[in-house]
Design an enzyme around this catalytic site. Structure first.
Site, PDB file in Angstrom:
ATOM      1  N   ARG A 115       0.834  -1.208   0.000  1.00 51.82           N
ATOM      2  CA  ARG A 115       0.000   0.000   0.000  1.00 51.82           C
ATOM      3  C   ARG A 115       0.865   1.253   0.000  1.00 51.82           C
ATOM      4  O   ARG A 115       1.970   1.279   0.508  1.00 51.82           O
ATOM      5  CB  ARG A 115      -0.907   0.034   1.235  1.00 51.82           C
ATOM      6  CG  ARG A 115      -2.101  -0.886   1.157  1.00 51.82           C
ATOM      7  CD  ARG A 115      -3.049  -0.605   2.306  1.00 51.82           C
ATOM      8  NE  ARG A 115      -3.739   0.646   2.149  1.00 51.82           N
ATOM      9  CZ  ARG A 115      -3.762   1.627   3.051  1.00 51.82           C
ATOM     10  NH1 ARG A 115      -3.066   1.528   4.155  1.00 51.82           N
ATOM     11  NH2 ARG A 115      -4.449   2.724   2.828  1.00 51.82           N
ATOM     12  N   LYS A 180       2.673  -7.448  12.142  1.00 52.75           N
ATOM     13  CA  LYS A 180       2.183  -7.708  10.785  1.00 52.75           C
ATOM     14  C   LYS A 180       2.781  -8.986  10.213  1.00 52.75           C
ATOM     15  O   LYS A 180       3.987  -9.204  10.269  1.00 52.75           O
ATOM     16  CB  LYS A 180       2.533  -6.530   9.871  1.00 52.75           C
ATOM     17  CG  LYS A 180       2.007  -6.674   8.449  1.00 52.75           C
ATOM     18  CD  LYS A 180       2.227  -5.400   7.658  1.00 52.75           C
ATOM     19  CE  LYS A 180       1.732  -5.541   6.223  1.00 52.75           C
ATOM     20  NZ  LYS A 180       1.853  -4.295   5.450  1.00 52.75           N
ATOM     21  N   ARG A 316      -2.979   4.153  12.738  1.00 54.19           N
ATOM     22  CA  ARG A 316      -2.084   3.657  13.782  1.00 54.19           C
ATOM     23  C   ARG A 316      -2.759   3.765  15.135  1.00 54.19           C
ATOM     24  O   ARG A 316      -3.555   4.675  15.376  1.00 54.19           O
ATOM     25  CB  ARG A 316      -0.773   4.489  13.824  1.00 54.19           C
ATOM     26  CG  ARG A 316       0.112   4.310  12.606  1.00 54.19           C
ATOM     27  CD  ARG A 316       0.854   2.995  12.643  1.00 54.19           C
ATOM     28  NE  ARG A 316       1.834   2.880  11.586  1.00 54.19           N
ATOM     29  CZ  ARG A 316       1.603   2.412  10.377  1.00 54.19           C
ATOM     30  NH1 ARG A 316       0.382   2.017  10.062  1.00 54.19           N
ATOM     31  NH2 ARG A 316       2.553   2.330   9.475  1.00 54.19           N
TER      32      ARG A 316
END
Length: 318
Positions: A115, A180, A316
């Site tokens: 992204r 992640k 975030r």
């Protein structure tokens, strides 16, 4: 190079003569191929009198293995050793009129993109970088929220291979304990009422520290989370099957509304204080799940509920 890797994938020693005979080349040519492997990041151990071997076992992707694990025959499979971007290969395939649905995967991706234009690192035959393509005959509006549904597919497969607590971070990251493990990038090729959707997925199976020095957020991989090394072929096959099922549901009109509760079951941001950043502004509030179209709901300080869409928005935790 792929042929050499295949011969060395058993983690046993193989002499230069043996490798040369198997490949039909000289020992000097074998040595050059091994040096090329080292140049792209593959460690090859060399022991005088014994030969060459990899530091650990390695599993190359195989169409036969993918079919054996249930990838339908209707899905056209393309497996390459090296490419710049599987999404780029998928676009070229669409432009050439290739049959869909289709799956593209690769052992080494040299210019993968996440992204917001970020580089996606993958290593060689360690992780999964692939693109899945589906044609929707009813236009782009049918696929609203599909990237989040693809996240549900990833979470389901992570659970199936033994990850007890996969999470999804809006709009398209899969996490394990806040780290992640997977990213998803959707691209569309639309022509009047026909819309070809490319679902690009990068999943950390066995990620090397050296590839992640520029990553600005916590990350993890499956090998460090599981008692046994998972099969890349099994994971890719399970993901492909999940994506087929999800695309069929979207095609039949069961869009993001159908997956809203499924996605929210994995939502790692729900009721968390978040900061939302875009090119033009920053906002803070509390995440309140997603709406029926996959947009993020955020409660601002005054109690007002605002709707945020993907694209160039980054979220975030505060």
């Amino acid at each position: 190079m792929q042929a050499v890797l295949a011969l060395l994938s058993d983690n046993e020693f193989h002499s230069g003569e043996e490798l040369g005979a198997a490949l039909g080349v000289t020992r000097a040519a074998v040595w050059k191929k091994l040096k090329k492997l080292e140049a792209i990041g593959v460690t090859v151990h060399s022991v005088k009198g014994r030969g060459y071997r990899l530091p650990g076992p390695l599993e190359l992707l195989s169409e036969q293995a993918l079919r054996e694990h249930g990838v339908p025959q209707r899905v056209n499979i393309t497996l390459d050793f090296e490419t710049e971007s599987t999404n780029g290969d998928a676009k070229a395939y669409i432009a050439q009129g290739g049959t869909l649905p289709a799956l593209f995967s690769v052992e080494l991706q040299t210019n993968g993109r996440g992204r917001r234009g970020r580089q996606w690192e993958s290593g060689v035959a360690k992780n999964l970088t692939f693109s899945f393509v589906w044609r929707f005959e009813n236009g782009p509006s049918v696929v609203e929220g599909l990237s989040l549904a693809a996240g549900v597919a990833v979470a389901r497969v992570l659970k199936k291979v033994g990850i007890p607590n996969p999470g999804l971070k809006w709009p398209n990251d899969a996490q394990i304990d806040g780290q992640k493990v997977c990213g998803i990038l959707l691209e569309m090729v639309a022509d009047q009422d026909v819309c070809d959707v490319i679902i690009g997925i990068g999943l950390n199976v066995e990620m090397e520290e050296s590839f992640m020095t520029s990553v600005d957020q916590p990350w993890t991989d499956l090998v460090s989370r599981l008692p046994q090394r998972p099969s890349r072929n099994v994971i890719l096959a399970e993901l492909a099957k999940e994506l087929v099922g999800i695309c069929e549901l979207f095609e039949d009109g069961h869009g993001m509304k159908h997956f809203q509760s499924h996605w929210q079951a994995y939502d790692v941001l729900y009721n968390q204080a978040i900061k939302v950043m875009s090119v033009s502004q920053q906002k803070q509030g509390v995440a309140k799940g997603i709406d029926e179209k996959g947009a993020l709901l955020m409660e601002e300080d005054g109690g007002e509920l605002v709707t945020l869409h993907g694209g160039e928005v980054s979220v975030r935790r505060v």
